[in-house]
Design an enzyme around this catalytic site. Structure first.
Site, PDB file in Angstrom:
ATOM      1  N   ASP A   8      45.478  33.563  33.299  1.00  0.00           N
ATOM      2  CA  ASP A   8      46.051  34.574  32.407  1.00  0.00           C
ATOM      3  C   ASP A   8      45.016  34.953  31.353  1.00  0.00           C
ATOM      4  O   ASP A   8      45.280  34.885  30.151  1.00  0.00           O
ATOM      5  CB  ASP A   8      47.317  34.017  31.735  1.00  0.00           C
ATOM      6  CG  ASP A   8      48.103  35.088  30.989  1.00  0.00           C
ATOM      7  OD1 ASP A   8      48.947  34.723  30.145  1.00  0.00           O
ATOM      8  OD2 ASP A   8      47.868  36.294  31.229  1.00  0.00           O
ATOM      9  N   LEU A   9      43.842  35.325  31.817  1.00  0.00           N
ATOM     10  CA  LEU A   9      42.765  35.628  30.879  1.00  0.00           C
ATOM     11  C   LEU A   9      42.982  36.971  30.191  1.00  0.00           C
ATOM     12  O   LEU A   9      43.024  38.021  30.827  1.00  0.00           O
ATOM     13  CB  LEU A   9      41.418  35.646  31.608  1.00  0.00           C
ATOM     14  CG  LEU A   9      40.807  34.271  31.907  1.00  0.00           C
ATOM     15  CD1 LEU A   9      39.540  34.432  32.734  1.00  0.00           C
ATOM     16  CD2 LEU A   9      40.493  33.522  30.618  1.00  0.00           C
TER      17      LEU A   9
END
Lengths: 191, 175
Positions: A100-101
């Site tokens: 979930d960058l």
């Protein structure tokens, strides 16, 4: 946060697994010298993780926004991009996929000028050595980056350049990233 | 001289730390601890870098005790077990518990609610000198700790020794 549309037993198992994975990833980061919050306590009853509070930190997202607003940005943004590329390269070299960058999942510890970055929110993270997974990880960041921060194409390019220079396994990853980018735009994969 | 602390997550639950140096009856204390005739967790101070390390162990032990999921038989043995970076109970006792030849001891007492801790009663059974917890760093064996917890050099760059230790203590069940 419980998802009410899920079957209760499944929810419990999924939360538990996510919690365990998040805790595992945080430890893995720290052991490799990658900055991530210290885990104080994991409660498997409520599936909560008690973490170190990074006092007076700001997200990279807020930092980029404030720099762009003050107009003073270009060179400091590029240095920031280099630091980000380096951090992500080290993370991927540990075969850790964040999942979930975004720029709100990277913190700047005080003092901000030091550009001391810390990764947070490993709820969707997992372990993988596959270039595909690493490429997708970067793609997620690229999309989040460009949609949240206007005119940052050069910044992201610098990020990738430093990533490629830092990571020992970057070649196949960048290749996959290019392929994933193409997949995103064109529906059909038939050549 | 004793250090008292409330557990944030368990209001009403207090942890008291007593440190003794120039200990002469380590063997007797160990026996009493094993028999259960003396209250408290008897810990080797050489393995402790900071009282916070004890609080993290105590917090975990109290939590597991309350949900009936302790791995050991008593709250005090669970505190000692929680200090260990691995899941081997007897190894935890050997490394973190008091040994017959020890010359200092850190005694941890936990009270829940109304029960108060009788420090004088405990102290009277210890043949040694009670000292302030500020003296703990003098008794800490940093090298031994680094080896036992397997702290990596890269890890030392991003945080304190205490950070590394606490991380391992809290995540050892998923490893």
């Amino acid at each position: 946060i419980p998802k009410r549309y899920r079957h209760p037993a499944l929810e419990e198992r999924l939360s538990r697994r996510r919690t365990a994975q998040e805790a595992r990833s945080l430890l893995r980061c720290r052991r490799a010298g990658i900055s991530a919050p210290v885990v104080y306590f994991v409660d498997y009853v409520t599936n909560s993780i008690y973490l170190e509070d990074i006092v007076d930190s700001i997200t990279v997202q807020d930092h980029i926004n404030s720099l762009q607003q003050s107009g003073n940005d270009t060179s400091s943004l590029l240095v920031l991009a280099e630091k980000m590329g380096e951090l992500l390269a080290r993370m991927h070299d540990e075969d850790l996929i964040h999942g979930d960058l975004t720029t709100s999942n990277i913190l700047l510890r005080p003092p901000t000028e030091k550009l001391d970055l810390m990764l947070i929110d490993f709820g969707l993270s997992f372990i993988s050595g596959l270039p595909e997974d690493k490429g997708v990880d970067l793609y997620v960041l690229e999309k989040a980056f460009l949609s949240t921060h206007p005119d940052t194409e050069a910044m992201f390019k610098t990020l990738l350049k430093t990533y490629a220079a830092t990571s020992k396994k970057s070649g196949p990853v960048i290749k996959r990233l290019d392929e994933v980018r193409l997949r995103g735009r064109k529906r059909s994969m038939i050549g | 001289m004793a250090l008292r602390h409330q557990l944030e997550l368990f209001p009403g639950c207090g942890v008291t730390l007593l440190l003794f140096d120039r200990l002469r009856n380590a063997a007797a204390l160990r026996k009493k601890a094993m028999e259960g005739s003396m209250e408290g967790a008897f810990i080797n101070p050489a393995m402790i870098v900071d009282p916070f390390q004890i609080l993290v162990a105590a917090n975990k032990a109290v939590h597991l005790h309350k949900i009936g999921k302790m791995k050991t038989r008593t709250l005090y043995s669970e505190i000692i077990f929680s200090l260990s970076p691995n899941n081997n109970i007897s190894d935890a006792f050997k490394k973190f518990g008091i040994s017959d030849s020890d010359t200092s001891v850190l005694i941890v007492l936990v009270t829940d609610g109304e029960k108060t801790v009788n420090v004088e009663d405990i102290a009277s059974q210890v043949e040694g000198q009670q000292v302030s917890l500020d003296e703990l760093p003098r008794l800490t064996d940093t090298d031994k700790i680094k080896k036992l917890y397997k702290i990596t050099p890269q890890e030392e760059k991003i945080g304190t020794l205490l950070d590394s230790i606490v991380c391992r203590m809290s995540t050892k069940d998923v490893l």
